[in-house]
Structures are given as C-alpha cells and as structure tokens.
Design a protein around this motif. Structure first.
Motif, PDB file in Angstrom:
ATOM      1  N   ASN A   1      23.525  44.121  63.702  1.00 33.26           N
ATOM      2  CA  ASN A   1      22.233  44.037  64.386  1.00 33.26           C
ATOM      3  C   ASN A   1      22.167  44.989  65.581  1.00 33.26           C
ATOM      4  O   ASN A   1      21.132  45.613  65.824  1.00 33.26           O
ATOM      5  CB  ASN A   1      21.981  42.600  64.848  1.00 33.26           C
TER       6      ASN A   1
ATOM      7  N   GLY B   1      17.920  42.602  61.682  1.00 32.94           N
ATOM      8  CA  GLY B   1      17.548  41.547  60.742  1.00 32.94           C
ATOM      9  C   GLY B   1      16.446  41.931  59.789  1.00 32.94           C
ATOM     10  O   GLY B   1      16.184  41.212  58.822  1.00 32.94           O
TER      11      GLY B   1
ATOM     12  N   ASN C   1      21.620  44.511  57.217  1.00 37.15           N
ATOM     13  CA  ASN C   1      22.053  43.693  58.361  1.00 37.15           C
ATOM     14  C   ASN C   1      22.649  42.350  57.969  1.00 37.15           C
ATOM     15  O   ASN C   1      22.817  41.490  58.822  1.00 37.15           O
ATOM     16  CB  ASN C   1      20.891  43.440  59.328  1.00 37.15           C
ATOM     17  N   TYR C   2      22.938  42.142  56.695  1.00 37.09           N
ATOM     18  CA  TYR C   2      23.437  40.848  56.231  1.00 37.09           C
ATOM     19  C   TYR C   2      24.820  41.007  55.627  1.00 37.09           C
ATOM     20  O   TYR C   2      25.199  42.092  55.174  1.00 37.09           O
ATOM     21  CB  TYR C   2      22.443  40.246  55.220  1.00 37.09           C
ATOM     22  N   GLN C   3      25.558  39.904  55.673  1.00 37.69           N
ATOM     23  CA  GLN C   3      26.906  39.885  55.093  1.00 37.69           C
ATOM     24  C   GLN C   3      26.945  38.850  53.985  1.00 37.69           C
ATOM     25  O   GLN C   3      26.764  37.666  54.289  1.00 37.69           O
ATOM     26  CB  GLN C   3      27.949  39.588  56.170  1.00 37.69           C
TER      27      GLN C   3
ATOM     28  N   TRP D   1      15.801  40.866  48.074  1.00 42.02           N
ATOM     29  CA  TRP D   1      16.708  40.558  49.196  1.00 42.02           C
ATOM     30  C   TRP D   1      16.054  39.665  50.241  1.00 42.02           C
ATOM     31  O   TRP D   1      16.720  38.822  50.847  1.00 42.02           O
ATOM     32  CB  TRP D   1      17.260  41.839  49.826  1.00 42.02           C
TER      33      TRP D   1
ATOM     34  N   VAL E   1      17.536  35.922  52.087  1.00 42.51           N
ATOM     35  CA  VAL E   1      17.897  35.684  53.495  1.00 42.51           C
ATOM     36  C   VAL E   1      16.952  34.711  54.183  1.00 42.51           C
ATOM     37  O   VAL E   1      17.178  34.376  55.345  1.00 42.51           O
ATOM     38  CB  VAL E   1      17.959  37.012  54.299  1.00 42.51           C
TER      39      VAL E   1
END
Ligand SMILES: [Zn+2]
Length: 147
Positions: free
Chosen positions: A43, A78, A83-85, A141, A145
């Motif tokens: 981020n 975000g 930006n995501y794991q 995606w 999230v």
C-alpha cells in the motif's frame, strides 16, 4: 520496490504466467523472453506511485518536477489488484539476449494471446482507458477482495 516473485501471485495467475511462458519459449525460441516485473505491491508503494505527479519531486529524473511524465497510476492503496496477498495481478516485460529490457508492443500482444487462452484473466491491453499492456489481472479480482 514491488515483488517480482511468482510465489506472491494468486495460484491461477502463477499457473497462467508459467503456462504462457513455457509456450512462448517453444514458439519463439529466439525472441526476447517474458519475465515478471511486479506481482505484489505494498500500500505504501502504491500511494507513492499515485503521488508521483504531485509530490514536489522529480521522480523520473527528467529535470522537471511533477510533470505529466511522472504519472503512473490512478489507483491509490487498495485500489490496485497488486495490493493484495496473494497478488491478483502481474506485470511483465521482456528481456533480450543482451540482458536489456524490451517493451516492444508486438511482444505484449503476442504474449497476451497465450495468456488469454485461459479464461478468467483480463489484459491491460484491452482496458478502455489507460491501456496497460504489461498488466494482467484476475477478471473478478474486486469480488475476491470485498469484505
Ligand atoms: Zn499491473
């Protein structure tokens, strides 16, 4: 700097990259080779990229501060699938025989054809605005999230 590790990618994306890369090497043995330039991006790094045209710095070293050339993204922390794991997107470039990085448009177009044989992937080269040929993401995606 963003991760370049395939192990930070969502398994579906790791699969499609690996599959397309293997096909590429068979079909185009003498062409530049695709490699990952970004998988997961934090981020903090996302916000730093977003802020480049307004941070009072010369981010691209062209001698101009906050000029248009420093624009990279409209996405804040975000808002990017990076930006995501695990990461829900990857970026690529190509490496030529001399070790240089190659951003020739036709290589991206050809590689995208291999990637898009697998359903569920959206290519940045097909974006309506801000065409982003190096970028591939999971089509759904944003659903993944949502909390
Ligand atoms: Zn990307």
């Amino acid at each position: 700097m963003a991760s370049r590790s395939i192990s930070d990618l969502h398994p579906q994306l790791a699969y499609v990259f690996g599959k397309a890369e293997a096909e590429w090497l068979l079909l185009n043995p003498t062409a530049p080779k695709p490699f990952l330039t970004a998988t997961f991006r934090s981020n903090d790094e996302q916000n730093a990229l977003y802020n480049q045209p307004r941070d009072k710095k010369d981010n691209n070293g062209d001698g101009k501060i906050d000029d248009k050339a420093e624009f990279v993204t409209n996405a804040k922390a975000g808002q990017s699938p990076h930006n995501y794991q695990p990461a829900l997107a990857f970026d690529i470039a190509f490496r030529n025989a001399k070790g240089g990085t190659d951003y020739t448009v036709k290589w991206f177009d050809q590689f995208a054809k291999l990637v898009l044989k697998t359903p569920g992937i959206t290519w940045g080269g097909n974006f309506k605005s801000l065409i982003d040929r190096p970028h591939f993401e999971l089509t759904d995606w944003q659903k993944q999230v949502k909390k």
